[in-house]
Design a protein around this motif. Structure first.
Motif: not given
Length: 323
Positions: A57-61, A95-97, A116-124, A158-159
């Protein structure tokens, strides 16, 4: 892990400076400030001999503020002026792997399947700047009017599913193969009007691809061997490429075909080692910036690249530890 980076960025050369062998940067104020946090945790369990599961399991900011030199461009017909932008991009993700491995005695077979699963809300958000150039062509200073170029949020999901197997069908020959399926979704929310510089309407874009890989390795004995690999891959357009400065998104993924042939050998009774490989990679439908009739840059699917090369590794053992 935590990182906080503040740096000036060198910038790039224009074609005239490169031809004249003048390698001094023309940029004086481009910068990048980045703050990031990463965390992951993994659990592993062996069910029985030859069967093991792993879940990560992972998390990023992440926050990235910059005045990018590659966005600074001269104004056609006015050598004293240029334009650029200051932008800020943020995202957080979870996300998770997952991985399951099996080993079998027949043909020394090993099989891996996973996801692998990764959900990444972003702003620009990007603001336009007016740049002044001096008599030597350097980008000397800039002013930042209240002029928004881009302002959006995008939820990136991303799945992936993957499978890999390797076995030894005959003595000294190892065969490996893998297959990966990727599904990527961009949920784009534009906070500007359709008349803006980045005026693409709200939409959801999806990209899917199956990427195979096959490899052969033959052990010649006495520390020598040969190998070859063949793979197909893809690269979807990034969110900035798809929506920055765009009214109607029209980009699709680039695809890549790669072939590699190589070998290795132990030398001098194991005191030296060499590995040499030849590779060829072809990219199709790559995204490149094209100059429009108005002098602005637009991204188009117009790139075809071929990469040919040699990679080598040479190691020498200078001492040995004996226990």
């Amino acid at each position: 892990s935590y990182s906080n980076l503040k740096t000036d960025t060198n910038g790039a050369l224009d074609s005239l400076s490169y031809v004249a062998r003048g390698f001094n940067s023309l940029h004086t104020f481009s910068y990048r400030e980045m703050e990031s946090f990463r965390m992951k945790s993994a659990i592993q369990h062996a069910w029985k001999e030859g069967s093991r599961s792993t879940l990560t399991l992972f998390a990023r900011n992440n926050r990235n503020d910059q005045l990018p030199y590659w966005r600074v461009r001269g104004v056609r017909g006015n050598s004293a002026k240029a334009t650029g932008e200051i932008n800020s991009q943020t995202f957080w993700s979870v996300g998770a792997i997952g991985l399951q491995e099996w080993s079998f005695q027949p043909m020394n077979t090993r099989v891996q399947v996973g996801f692998s699963l990764d959900n990444s809300p972003s702003t620009y958000r990007a603001n336009w700047i007016s740049v002044d150039r001096d008599s030597d062509g350097r980008y000397a200073s800039y002013t930042s009017p209240d002029s928004l170029l881009t302002d959006y949020a995008a939820d990136i999901f991303n799945a992936g599913l993957f499978m890999q197997a390797e076995f030894i069908p005959v003595a000294n020959l190892r065969v490996s193969g893998s297959l990966r399926y990727d599904h990527i979704k961009y949920a784009y929310d534009n906070f500007l009007s359709t008349e803006a510089y980045s005026g693409a309407p709200d939409e959801t874009s999806t990209f899917s691809h199956i990427s195979p890989r096959v490899g052969l390795t033959y052990d010649l004995g006495k520390g020598r061997g040969l190998y070859t690999n063949f793979s197909l891959g893809f690269a979807p357009p990034e969110v900035n490429e798809l929506y920055h400065g765009v009214s109607v998104p029209s980009l699709s993924p680039a695809t890549f075909q790669s072939v590699e042939v190589g070998g290795w050998a132990a030398l001098a009774e194991g005191k030296a080692f060499i590995d040499v490989s030849l590779y060829s990679m072809k990219g199709v439908d790559e995204i490149i910036p094209i100059v429009s009739p108005s002098g602005t840059f637009v991204n188009e699917i117009a790139g075809l690249t071929r990469h040919l090369g040699v990679e080598y590794t040479f190691l020498v053992v200078t001492s040995q530890l004996v226990s």
